[in-house]
Scaffold this motif. Structure first.
Motif, PDB file in Angstrom:
ATOM      1  N   LEU A  63      65.603  86.828 -23.806  1.00  0.00           N
ATOM      2  CA  LEU A  63      64.797  87.127 -24.989  1.00  0.00           C
ATOM      3  C   LEU A  63      63.743  88.204 -24.707  1.00  0.00           C
ATOM      4  O   LEU A  63      63.003  88.588 -25.610  1.00  0.00           O
ATOM      5  CB  LEU A  63      64.110  85.859 -25.490  1.00  0.00           C
ATOM      6  N   ALA A  64      63.687  88.691 -23.466  1.00  0.00           N
ATOM      7  CA  ALA A  64      62.754  89.774 -23.130  1.00  0.00           C
ATOM      8  C   ALA A  64      63.071  91.033 -23.915  1.00  0.00           C
ATOM      9  O   ALA A  64      62.227  91.930 -24.037  1.00  0.00           O
ATOM     10  CB  ALA A  64      62.804  90.056 -21.635  1.00  0.00           C
ATOM     11  N   LEU A  65      64.273  91.097 -24.459  1.00  0.00           N
ATOM     12  CA  LEU A  65      64.651  92.246 -25.280  1.00  0.00           C
ATOM     13  C   LEU A  65      63.704  92.419 -26.464  1.00  0.00           C
ATOM     14  O   LEU A  65      63.409  93.552 -26.873  1.00  0.00           O
ATOM     15  CB  LEU A  65      66.089  92.067 -25.778  1.00  0.00           C
ATOM     16  N   PHE A  66      63.210  91.319 -27.023  1.00  0.00           N
ATOM     17  CA  PHE A  66      62.361  91.401 -28.211  1.00  0.00           C
ATOM     18  C   PHE A  66      61.020  92.080 -27.932  1.00  0.00           C
ATOM     19  O   PHE A  66      60.669  93.043 -28.623  1.00  0.00           O
ATOM     20  CB  PHE A  66      62.158  90.010 -28.818  1.00  0.00           C
TER      21      PHE A  66
ATOM     22  N   LEU B 224      49.200  95.270 -27.923  1.00  0.00           N
ATOM     23  CA  LEU B 224      49.808  95.137 -26.605  1.00  0.00           C
ATOM     24  C   LEU B 224      49.600  93.739 -26.032  1.00  0.00           C
ATOM     25  O   LEU B 224      50.425  93.254 -25.250  1.00  0.00           O
ATOM     26  CB  LEU B 224      49.230  96.187 -25.654  1.00  0.00           C
ATOM     27  N   THR B 225      48.504  93.090 -26.421  1.00  0.00           N
ATOM     28  CA  THR B 225      48.266  91.713 -25.977  1.00  0.00           C
ATOM     29  C   THR B 225      49.395  90.801 -26.458  1.00  0.00           C
ATOM     30  O   THR B 225      49.911  89.978 -25.699  1.00  0.00           O
ATOM     31  CB  THR B 225      46.917  91.199 -26.512  1.00  0.00           C
ATOM     32  N   GLY B 226      49.782  90.956 -27.722  1.00  0.00           N
ATOM     33  CA  GLY B 226      50.872  90.147 -28.267  1.00  0.00           C
ATOM     34  C   GLY B 226      52.199  90.424 -27.590  1.00  0.00           C
ATOM     35  O   GLY B 226      52.953  89.492 -27.260  1.00  0.00           O
ATOM     36  N   PHE B 227      52.500  91.705 -27.345  1.00  0.00           N
ATOM     37  CA  PHE B 227      53.761  92.052 -26.680  1.00  0.00           C
ATOM     38  C   PHE B 227      53.817  91.437 -25.280  1.00  0.00           C
ATOM     39  O   PHE B 227      54.850  90.905 -24.867  1.00  0.00           O
ATOM     40  CB  PHE B 227      53.907  93.575 -26.563  1.00  0.00           C
ATOM     41  N   ILE B 228      52.702  91.536 -24.560  1.00  0.00           N
ATOM     42  CA  ILE B 228      52.653  91.016 -23.189  1.00  0.00           C
ATOM     43  C   ILE B 228      52.748  89.496 -23.181  1.00  0.00           C
ATOM     44  O   ILE B 228      53.417  88.904 -22.319  1.00  0.00           O
ATOM     45  CB  ILE B 228      51.369  91.498 -22.474  1.00  0.00           C
ATOM     46  N   LYS B 229      52.096  88.844 -24.138  1.00  0.00           N
ATOM     47  CA  LYS B 229      52.178  87.378 -24.219  1.00  0.00           C
ATOM     48  C   LYS B 229      53.618  86.926 -24.412  1.00  0.00           C
ATOM     49  O   LYS B 229      54.083  85.978 -23.757  1.00  0.00           O
ATOM     50  CB  LYS B 229      51.315  86.865 -25.374  1.00  0.00           C
ATOM     51  N   ILE B 230      54.332  87.570 -25.317  1.00  0.00           N
ATOM     52  CA  ILE B 230      55.731  87.206 -25.565  1.00  0.00           C
ATOM     53  C   ILE B 230      56.566  87.442 -24.309  1.00  0.00           C
ATOM     54  O   ILE B 230      57.394  86.613 -23.915  1.00  0.00           O
ATOM     55  CB  ILE B 230      56.306  88.009 -26.745  1.00  0.00           C
ATOM     56  N   PHE B 231      56.338  88.569 -23.665  1.00  0.00           N
ATOM     57  CA  PHE B 231      57.095  88.924 -22.466  1.00  0.00           C
ATOM     58  C   PHE B 231      56.868  87.895 -21.359  1.00  0.00           C
ATOM     59  O   PHE B 231      57.815  87.456 -20.691  1.00  0.00           O
ATOM     60  CB  PHE B 231      56.671  90.326 -22.011  1.00  0.00           C
ATOM     61  N   ARG B 232      55.625  87.481 -21.171  1.00  0.00           N
ATOM     62  CA  ARG B 232      55.313  86.499 -20.131  1.00  0.00           C
ATOM     63  C   ARG B 232      55.869  85.116 -20.478  1.00  0.00           C
ATOM     64  O   ARG B 232      56.276  84.364 -19.582  1.00  0.00           O
ATOM     65  CB  ARG B 232      53.800  86.423 -19.924  1.00  0.00           C
TER      66      ARG B 232
ATOM     67  N   GLN C 242      53.246  88.800 -35.893  1.00  0.00           N
ATOM     68  CA  GLN C 242      52.167  89.755 -35.680  1.00  0.00           C
ATOM     69  C   GLN C 242      52.689  91.041 -35.046  1.00  0.00           C
ATOM     70  O   GLN C 242      52.268  92.148 -35.426  1.00  0.00           O
ATOM     71  CB  GLN C 242      51.085  89.140 -34.799  1.00  0.00           C
ATOM     72  N   SER C 243      53.600  90.905 -34.100  1.00  0.00           N
ATOM     73  CA  SER C 243      54.163  92.083 -33.428  1.00  0.00           C
ATOM     74  C   SER C 243      54.960  92.945 -34.399  1.00  0.00           C
ATOM     75  O   SER C 243      54.853  94.178 -34.385  1.00  0.00           O
ATOM     76  CB  SER C 243      55.053  91.642 -32.263  1.00  0.00           C
ATOM     77  N   LEU C 244      55.749  92.303 -35.250  1.00  0.00           N
ATOM     78  CA  LEU C 244      56.534  93.054 -36.237  1.00  0.00           C
ATOM     79  C   LEU C 244      55.627  93.772 -37.228  1.00  0.00           C
ATOM     80  O   LEU C 244      55.918  94.900 -37.652  1.00  0.00           O
ATOM     81  CB  LEU C 244      57.483  92.104 -36.975  1.00  0.00           C
ATOM     82  N   ILE C 245      54.532  93.134 -37.598  1.00  0.00           N
ATOM     83  CA  ILE C 245      53.579  93.779 -38.513  1.00  0.00           C
ATOM     84  C   ILE C 245      52.983  95.017 -37.862  1.00  0.00           C
ATOM     85  O   ILE C 245      52.891  96.088 -38.487  1.00  0.00           O
ATOM     86  CB  ILE C 245      52.473  92.780 -38.925  1.00  0.00           C
ATOM     87  N   TRP C 246      52.573  94.901 -36.592  1.00  0.00           N
ATOM     88  CA  TRP C 246      52.021  96.062 -35.892  1.00  0.00           C
ATOM     89  C   TRP C 246      53.044  97.187 -35.785  1.00  0.00           C
ATOM     90  O   TRP C 246      52.708  98.371 -35.950  1.00  0.00           O
ATOM     91  CB  TRP C 246      51.542  95.645 -34.497  1.00  0.00           C
ATOM     92  N   CYS C 247      54.293  96.846 -35.519  1.00  0.00           N
ATOM     93  CA  CYS C 247      55.353  97.861 -35.427  1.00  0.00           C
ATOM     94  C   CYS C 247      55.540  98.570 -36.754  1.00  0.00           C
ATOM     95  O   CYS C 247      55.654  99.804 -36.814  1.00  0.00           O
ATOM     96  CB  CYS C 247      56.662  97.218 -34.984  1.00  0.00           C
TER      97      CYS C 247
END
Length: 262
Positions: free
Chosen positions: A142-145, A211-219, A235-240
């Motif tokens: 799921l790191a792809l997301f 970037l905080t949200g992206f990193i949280k998901i990745f971790r 939240q990440s999709l909204i930022w994108c």
């Protein structure tokens, strides 16, 4: 949709531009593309030596090397892709004046070339996970997301910066200061819990930082072996979406004047 149609129609040209960027970057380098693996490994080693004892002492981070590298890969990709894409129109001025191609291609190709480096850097993450005997679970797929989120967000920011830099050249010098401040406001090295005693406005900025949200998901999917909360994905999709909408709108409005300013 305009960006997507340009990407599909000119995908062969984009691939050629990406290959040119990679060959130029590693020209006359003995190790070549191998540096995309060595760079994050070496930086992770240096930072781990400095910070791992401090954080592990207080029981805040168990596997600091993997924790650090997860943050590094996301932030370094964003920093690299937006920094080089910012000057893409200016540095391609001669080509733009001679041949008609959609100007979107130049910043997009820079983001894609950084994306190739990001994929190669994932090898460094796998190596560190194996060396530190980190638990590997199926959620790592799921790191792809989060990687897709940071790619889309970086594309939007890159379009905005590429358009703005044509008119405001000082932005190219100022951006390094901005990304340095952005790095410290991103929980890349430190655990976000360490900010509990910080002023409220600092915690707010760090928490709304995309970037905080992206990193949280990745971790979550790589280090913790769990799926990330749905709210983080929303939240990440909204930022994108916001970044792509603003970036493409600004770029589209400014692109007709590029030839007069480059």
């Amino acid at each position: 949709m305009s960006l997507l149609s340009v990407f599909v129609k000119y995908r062969n040209l984009i691939s050629q531009l990406v290959m040119r960027d990679i060959k130029t970057k590693y020209r006359r380098s003995i190790l070549g593309l191998l540096w995309t693996v060595l760079n994050p490994l070496l930086m992770m080693t240096v930072l781990s030596v400095v910070f791992s004892y401090f954080f592990s002492k207080y029981g805040q981070i168990d596997n600091f090397p993997v924790y650090l590298l997860c943050g590094q890969l996301i932030f370094n990709f964003f920093n690299e892709s937006t920094s080089i894409a910012m000057g893409s129109i200016i540095h391609s001025g001669e080509l733009i004046k001679k041949v008609y191609v959609p100007k979107y291609l130049f910043p997009i190709s820079k983001v894609m070339s950084s994306g190739v480096n990001l994929m190669a850097s994932m090898i460094a993450l796998i190596i560190v996970m194996l060396v530190t005997r980190a638990r590997v679970t199926p959620t790592i797929l799921l790191a792809l997301f989060p990687l897709l989120y940071v790619l889309l967000f970086s594309t939007g920011v890159s379009l905005f910066l590429a358009a703005a830099a044509v008119s405001f050249r000082d932005l190219m010098h100022l951006y390094g200061v901005i990304t340095t401040a952005w790095m410290y406001l991103t929980p890349m090295i430190y655990p976000i819990e360490i900010l509990d005693g910080a002023p409220a406005w600092v915690r707010m900025i760090v928490n709304i930082n995309p970037l905080t949200g992206f990193i949280k998901i990745f971790r979550c999917v790589v280090l913790d072996g769990v799926t990330a909360p749905a709210i983080l994905h929303v939240q990440s999709l909204i930022w994108c979406a916001v970044a792509l909408a603003i970036g493409s709108a600004v770029f589209k409005k400014a692109q007709d004047g590029f030839i007069l300013k480059i």
